[in-house]
Design a protein around this motif. Structure first.
Motif, PDB file in Angstrom:
ATOM      1  N   ASP A 143       0.829  -1.200   0.000  1.00  0.00           N
ATOM      2  CA  ASP A 143       0.000   0.000   0.000  1.00  0.00           C
ATOM      3  C   ASP A 143       0.865   1.252   0.000  1.00  0.00           C
ATOM      4  O   ASP A 143       0.536   2.257  -0.655  1.00  0.00           O
ATOM      5  CB  ASP A 143      -0.919   0.006   1.229  1.00  0.00           C
ATOM      6  N   LEU A 144       1.963   1.208   0.750  1.00  0.00           N
ATOM      7  CA  LEU A 144       2.885   2.348   0.774  1.00  0.00           C
ATOM      8  C   LEU A 144       3.516   2.548  -0.605  1.00  0.00           C
ATOM      9  O   LEU A 144       3.582   3.675  -1.105  1.00  0.00           O
ATOM     10  CB  LEU A 144       3.958   2.109   1.838  1.00  0.00           C
ATOM     11  N   ILE A 145       3.955   1.469  -1.236  1.00  0.00           N
ATOM     12  CA  ILE A 145       4.549   1.582  -2.566  1.00  0.00           C
ATOM     13  C   ILE A 145       3.514   2.069  -3.575  1.00  0.00           C
ATOM     14  O   ILE A 145       3.818   2.880  -4.463  1.00  0.00           O
ATOM     15  CB  ILE A 145       5.157   0.233  -3.002  1.00  0.00           C
ATOM     16  N   ALA A 146       2.276   1.592  -3.459  1.00  0.00           N
ATOM     17  CA  ALA A 146       1.223   2.034  -4.372  1.00  0.00           C
ATOM     18  C   ALA A 146       0.980   3.532  -4.249  1.00  0.00           C
ATOM     19  O   ALA A 146       0.734   4.225  -5.243  1.00  0.00           O
ATOM     20  CB  ALA A 146      -0.064   1.259  -4.104  1.00  0.00           C
ATOM     21  N   GLU A 147       1.043   4.049  -3.032  1.00  0.00           N
ATOM     22  CA  GLU A 147       0.862   5.494  -2.839  1.00  0.00           C
ATOM     23  C   GLU A 147       2.022   6.267  -3.454  1.00  0.00           C
ATOM     24  O   GLU A 147       1.825   7.339  -4.043  1.00  0.00           O
ATOM     25  CB  GLU A 147       0.730   5.815  -1.356  1.00  0.00           C
ATOM     26  N   ILE A 148       3.232   5.742  -3.329  1.00  0.00           N
ATOM     27  CA  ILE A 148       4.386   6.381  -3.965  1.00  0.00           C
ATOM     28  C   ILE A 148       4.231   6.361  -5.482  1.00  0.00           C
ATOM     29  O   ILE A 148       4.520   7.346  -6.162  1.00  0.00           O
ATOM     30  CB  ILE A 148       5.689   5.686  -3.530  1.00  0.00           C
ATOM     31  N   ALA A 149       3.752   5.244  -6.019  1.00  0.00           N
ATOM     32  CA  ALA A 149       3.517   5.150  -7.463  1.00  0.00           C
ATOM     33  C   ALA A 149       2.458   6.160  -7.892  1.00  0.00           C
ATOM     34  O   ALA A 149       2.596   6.830  -8.929  1.00  0.00           O
ATOM     35  CB  ALA A 149       3.092   3.738  -7.838  1.00  0.00           C
ATOM     36  N   ARG A 150       1.379   6.277  -7.105  1.00  0.00           N
ATOM     37  CA  ARG A 150       0.329   7.246  -7.443  1.00  0.00           C
ATOM     38  C   ARG A 150       0.905   8.667  -7.467  1.00  0.00           C
ATOM     39  O   ARG A 150       0.657   9.433  -8.404  1.00  0.00           O
ATOM     40  CB  ARG A 150      -0.811   7.173  -6.422  1.00  0.00           C
ATOM     41  N   GLU A 151       1.662   8.998  -6.427  1.00  0.00           N
ATOM     42  CA  GLU A 151       2.293  10.314  -6.361  1.00  0.00           C
ATOM     43  C   GLU A 151       3.204  10.522  -7.565  1.00  0.00           C
ATOM     44  O   GLU A 151       3.230  11.602  -8.173  1.00  0.00           O
ATOM     45  CB  GLU A 151       3.083  10.432  -5.057  1.00  0.00           C
ATOM     46  N   GLY A 152       3.949   9.470  -7.924  1.00  0.00           N
ATOM     47  CA  GLY A 152       4.846   9.563  -9.073  1.00  0.00           C
ATOM     48  C   GLY A 152       4.097   9.805 -10.363  1.00  0.00           C
ATOM     49  O   GLY A 152       4.511  10.646 -11.190  1.00  0.00           O
ATOM     50  N   SER A 200       8.138  -2.140  -9.388  1.00  0.00           N
ATOM     51  CA  SER A 200       7.744  -2.722  -8.106  1.00  0.00           C
ATOM     52  C   SER A 200       6.830  -3.929  -8.245  1.00  0.00           C
ATOM     53  O   SER A 200       6.641  -4.683  -7.287  1.00  0.00           O
ATOM     54  CB  SER A 200       7.037  -1.662  -7.252  1.00  0.00           C
ATOM     55  N   GLY A 201       6.229  -4.095  -9.415  1.00  0.00           N
ATOM     56  CA  GLY A 201       5.263  -5.174  -9.594  1.00  0.00           C
ATOM     57  C   GLY A 201       3.877  -4.830  -9.072  1.00  0.00           C
ATOM     58  O   GLY A 201       2.971  -5.665  -9.121  1.00  0.00           O
ATOM     59  N   ILE A 202       3.693  -3.602  -8.602  1.00  0.00           N
ATOM     60  CA  ILE A 202       2.379  -3.174  -8.118  1.00  0.00           C
ATOM     61  C   ILE A 202       1.424  -3.000  -9.294  1.00  0.00           C
ATOM     62  O   ILE A 202       1.762  -2.356 -10.288  1.00  0.00           O
ATOM     63  CB  ILE A 202       2.502  -1.840  -7.342  1.00  0.00           C
ATOM     64  N   SER A 203       0.238  -3.573  -9.191  1.00  0.00           N
ATOM     65  CA  SER A 203      -0.765  -3.413 -10.246  1.00  0.00           C
ATOM     66  C   SER A 203      -1.248  -1.973 -10.286  1.00  0.00           C
ATOM     67  O   SER A 203      -1.541  -1.374  -9.244  1.00  0.00           O
ATOM     68  CB  SER A 203      -1.955  -4.345  -9.990  1.00  0.00           C
ATOM     69  N   LEU A 204      -1.355  -1.427 -11.495  1.00  0.00           N
ATOM     70  CA  LEU A 204      -1.858  -0.064 -11.624  1.00  0.00           C
ATOM     71  C   LEU A 204      -3.335   0.022 -11.290  1.00  0.00           C
ATOM     72  O   LEU A 204      -3.881   1.121 -11.133  1.00  0.00           O
ATOM     73  CB  LEU A 204      -1.597   0.457 -13.045  1.00  0.00           C
ATOM     74  N   ASN A 205      -3.982  -1.115 -11.176  1.00  0.00           N
ATOM     75  CA  ASN A 205      -5.386  -1.150 -10.781  1.00  0.00           C
ATOM     76  C   ASN A 205      -5.558  -1.523  -9.312  1.00  0.00           C
ATOM     77  O   ASN A 205      -6.645  -1.917  -8.894  1.00  0.00           O
ATOM     78  CB  ASN A 205      -6.152  -2.147 -11.658  1.00  0.00           C
ATOM     79  N   PRO A 217      -8.376   2.804  -7.078  1.00  0.00           N
ATOM     80  CA  PRO A 217      -8.870   3.741  -8.091  1.00  0.00           C
ATOM     81  C   PRO A 217      -7.994   4.976  -8.272  1.00  0.00           C
ATOM     82  O   PRO A 217      -7.835   5.461  -9.393  1.00  0.00           O
ATOM     83  CB  PRO A 217     -10.271   4.115  -7.577  1.00  0.00           C
ATOM     84  N   ASP A 218      -7.420   5.505  -7.187  1.00  0.00           N
ATOM     85  CA  ASP A 218      -6.594   6.703  -7.305  1.00  0.00           C
ATOM     86  C   ASP A 218      -5.339   6.439  -8.124  1.00  0.00           C
ATOM     87  O   ASP A 218      -4.933   7.270  -8.943  1.00  0.00           O
ATOM     88  CB  ASP A 218      -6.201   7.217  -5.918  1.00  0.00           C
ATOM     89  N   LEU A 219      -4.717   5.289  -7.904  1.00  0.00           N
ATOM     90  CA  LEU A 219      -3.534   4.926  -8.683  1.00  0.00           C
ATOM     91  C   LEU A 219      -3.905   4.724 -10.146  1.00  0.00           C
ATOM     92  O   LEU A 219      -3.202   5.195 -11.043  1.00  0.00           O
ATOM     93  CB  LEU A 219      -2.899   3.657  -8.112  1.00  0.00           C
ATOM     94  N   ALA A 220      -5.006   4.049 -10.408  1.00  0.00           N
ATOM     95  CA  ALA A 220      -5.441   3.810 -11.788  1.00  0.00           C
ATOM     96  C   ALA A 220      -5.702   5.124 -12.507  1.00  0.00           C
ATOM     97  O   ALA A 220      -5.316   5.302 -13.675  1.00  0.00           O
ATOM     98  CB  ALA A 220      -6.689   2.924 -11.796  1.00  0.00           C
ATOM     99  N   ARG A 221      -6.358   6.068 -11.833  1.00  0.00           N
ATOM    100  CA  ARG A 221      -6.658   7.360 -12.460  1.00  0.00           C
ATOM    101  C   ARG A 221      -5.381   8.142 -12.755  1.00  0.00           C
ATOM    102  O   ARG A 221      -5.255   8.766 -13.816  1.00  0.00           O
ATOM    103  CB  ARG A 221      -7.579   8.183 -11.553  1.00  0.00           C
ATOM    104  N   ALA A 222      -4.436   8.116 -11.824  1.00  0.00           N
ATOM    105  CA  ALA A 222      -3.184   8.850 -12.030  1.00  0.00           C
ATOM    106  C   ALA A 222      -2.404   8.269 -13.207  1.00  0.00           C
ATOM    107  O   ALA A 222      -1.857   9.010 -14.028  1.00  0.00           O
ATOM    108  CB  ALA A 222      -2.333   8.817 -10.761  1.00  0.00           C
ATOM    109  N   ALA A 223      -2.348   6.943 -13.295  1.00  0.00           N
ATOM    110  CA  ALA A 223      -1.641   6.295 -14.402  1.00  0.00           C
ATOM    111  C   ALA A 223      -2.324   6.605 -15.727  1.00  0.00           C
ATOM    112  O   ALA A 223      -1.661   6.860 -16.743  1.00  0.00           O
ATOM    113  CB  ALA A 223      -1.579   4.795 -14.165  1.00  0.00           C
TER     114      ALA A 223
END
Length: 205
Positions: A56-65, A112-117, A120-126
């Motif tokens: 979850d922490l990595i996903a938030e970093i990915a979203r921010e990125g 990181s292997g984190i799914s972009l889905n 929802p916030d990560l998916a929208r940012a990507a």
């Protein structure tokens, strides 16, 4: 250093910053949530008030990125100014610049292997980041005769793959990957060859 509890005013961002430093040093799989907590100066228990786990922490970093990446791509594209061709080429350079200036975010996003889905916030940012290159490709492809025009999504995917390859092999120092040319030059000439093949850049005299 005394531990600061979960009441620390900006613990969430402190954890993100600590994890970014760890990712840059050890890679996205090279640290634990406890490591991030220790680097942020808090107890591991406090971390769980903000993140369910390391992913979850990595996903938030990915979203921010992706948000930072999208903003840079949008500035580079500049609504297609001064021309569709110049704006398209600028998005490629923005990709390279982002990877260099935000390596921790880049690794969280793409290594990181984190799914972009994952959420929802990560998916929208990507999606926002990808849509910039799609718009640039669509605008440029209008200059290609309809019968020879590739789908804009394919067009942008080719350039994304080219940009990503240059970043991974040469801008980020992959082991054994050496080139007598600067990454910027490799990317610029690669895009030029691709666009020339589509008839968007005149052949050299």
């Amino acid at each position: 250093m005394a531990k600061r509890g979960y009441h620390h005013g900006n613990l969430r961002q402190a954890l993100i910053d600590a994890a970014l430093a760890l990712i840059e040093k050890q890679g996205p799989q090279g640290f634990s949530l406890s490591d991030a907590a220790r680097s942020a100066g808090v107890t591991p228990a406090a971390v769980y008030r903000h993140f369910a786990g390391r992913d979850d922490l990595i996903a938030e970093i990915a979203r921010e990125g992706f948000e930072i990446f999208a903003a840079r791509m949008e500035r580079a594209y500049d609504e297609g100014r001064p021309s569709a061709l110049a704006a398209f080429e600028a998005t490629g350079r923005a990709y390279l610049d982002f990877a260099r200036s935000h390596p921790g975010h880049y690794m969280a996003m793409f290594e990181s292997g984190i799914s972009l889905n994952r959420n929802p916030d990560l998916a929208r940012a990507a999606e926002r980041a990808g849509s910039v290159l799609n718009r640039a490709a669509e605008a440029l492809s209008r200059h290609i005769p309809e019968g020879r025009r590739p789908p804009a999504a394919m067009f942008s995917a080719h350039i994304w793959a080219l940009s990503h390859g240059v970043v991974e092999l040469y801008a980020r120092g992959a082991p054994g990957a050496r080139s007598p040319f600067a990454p910027e030059e490799l990317l610029e000439t690669g895009i030029g060859i691709y666009l020339r093949g589509l008839g968007l850049v005149p052949p050299d005299a």
